[in-house]
Write a protein that holds these residues in place. Sequence first.
Motif, PDB file in Angstrom:
ATOM      1  N   SER A  35       1.663   1.887  -6.190  1.00 17.49           N
ATOM      2  CA  SER A  35       2.342   2.615  -5.125  1.00 17.49           C
ATOM      3  C   SER A  35       1.517   2.579  -3.849  1.00 17.49           C
ATOM      4  O   SER A  35       0.309   2.390  -3.855  1.00 17.49           O
ATOM      5  N   ASP A  75      -2.590   2.989  -3.188  1.00 24.33           N
ATOM      6  CA  ASP A  75      -3.300   2.044  -2.316  1.00 24.33           C
ATOM      7  C   ASP A  75      -4.076   2.801  -1.244  1.00 24.33           C
ATOM      8  O   ASP A  75      -5.244   2.538  -0.978  1.00 24.33           O
ATOM      9  N   ASP A 115       3.952  -7.962  -0.006  1.00 29.02           N
ATOM     10  CA  ASP A 115       4.648  -7.736  -1.272  1.00 29.02           C
ATOM     11  C   ASP A 115       4.883  -6.234  -1.392  1.00 29.02           C
ATOM     12  O   ASP A 115       4.032  -5.484  -1.876  1.00 29.02           O
ATOM     13  N   LEU A 116       6.031  -5.781  -0.929  1.00 30.40           N
ATOM     14  CA  LEU A 116       6.302  -4.346  -0.819  1.00 30.40           C
ATOM     15  C   LEU A 116       6.302  -3.641  -2.167  1.00 30.40           C
ATOM     16  O   LEU A 116       6.060  -2.434  -2.243  1.00 30.40           O
ATOM     17  N   ASP A 117       6.555  -4.379  -3.246  1.00 34.73           N
ATOM     18  CA  ASP A 117       6.563  -3.784  -4.581  1.00 34.73           C
ATOM     19  C   ASP A 117       5.180  -3.763  -5.215  1.00 34.73           C
ATOM     20  O   ASP A 117       5.005  -3.155  -6.281  1.00 34.73           O
ATOM     21  N   ASN A 118       4.222  -4.437  -4.594  1.00 31.31           N
ATOM     22  CA  ASN A 118       2.878  -4.547  -5.179  1.00 31.31           C
ATOM     23  C   ASN A 118       1.809  -4.438  -4.098  1.00 31.31           C
ATOM     24  O   ASN A 118       0.920  -5.286  -3.996  1.00 31.31           O
ATOM     25  N   ARG A 119       1.904  -3.427  -3.274  1.00 31.34           N
ATOM     26  CA  ARG A 119       0.875  -3.230  -2.263  1.00 31.34           C
ATOM     27  C   ARG A 119      -0.477  -3.024  -2.943  1.00 31.34           C
ATOM     28  O   ARG A 119      -0.535  -2.409  -4.012  1.00 31.34           O
ATOM     29  N   LYS A 146       2.633 -12.132  -0.645  1.00 28.10           N
ATOM     30  CA  LYS A 146       3.300 -13.137  -1.457  1.00 28.10           C
ATOM     31  C   LYS A 146       3.826 -14.262  -0.584  1.00 28.10           C
ATOM     32  O   LYS A 146       4.021 -14.091   0.627  1.00 28.10           O
ATOM     33  N   CYS A 170       6.846 -16.198   0.620  1.00 28.68           N
ATOM     34  CA  CYS A 170       8.261 -15.848   0.708  1.00 28.68           C
ATOM     35  C   CYS A 170       8.943 -16.686   1.787  1.00 28.68           C
ATOM     36  O   CYS A 170       8.621 -16.572   2.969  1.00 28.68           O
TER      37      CYS A 170
END
Length: 225
Positions: A2, A6, A121-125, A129, A131
């Motif tokens: 989250s 972080d 990578d908004l899901d894995n701050r 990534k 993209c």
Amino acid sequence: MSALLDDLAILPASDQAYEIHYQDDVLLIVSKPSHLLTVPGRHPQNRDCLISRVQREFPSAQVVHRLDYDTSGLVVLPLTKKALSEISKQFQARTVHKEYQALVTGQVPLAGEIALPIAADLDNRPLYKVCQQSGKPSLTRYQRLHYDEEQDVSHVLLQPITGRSHQLRLHLAAIGHPILGDTLYATGLVAQAANRLMLHAWQISFNHPLTAKLLKVALPPPFGR
């Protein structure tokens, strides 16, 4: 991972001291050890960093660019507002020439380019990534300096043409040659192969903010052949 975790991450600061490799009245070029932030982190326990240490001796020192917590190497620190402005313009114009050296897994081609767009990578701050849809254009040039067949490790020279966050470590991982000791983008034995990220900002060159003459400083990495 989250955003909250972080923000609250505690990054232990290295006991290794910074060293001055160039000094005049308007700027410093110093070496940042691995495992030290360039600027303070958000967590109160992450206040110890390169710039806070330098400012104890040089109160007017300012940050014009950064290295990752895990990366070692040269950092330019202007000492005056004019120097900060002039060097900032060179970074924005991409006329500052930076070179890194790294140890990576596998046999890298003798030379090449990596042109892969990078996005957060908004899901894995705090990760980034590759993209194609939302990533910013990113370009890295590389050259293999040496290949250790027994260890299956390449020593490479890297030139980031763009300056995206985590660009070098992400680009190398994306082509199948992650950096040794990279706990963010490598896995298993590669991530555990070293007690630090084997990435070092070894050379930087730019026009001096007062004289406009080319200034180049180099610091060999603490690893390699």
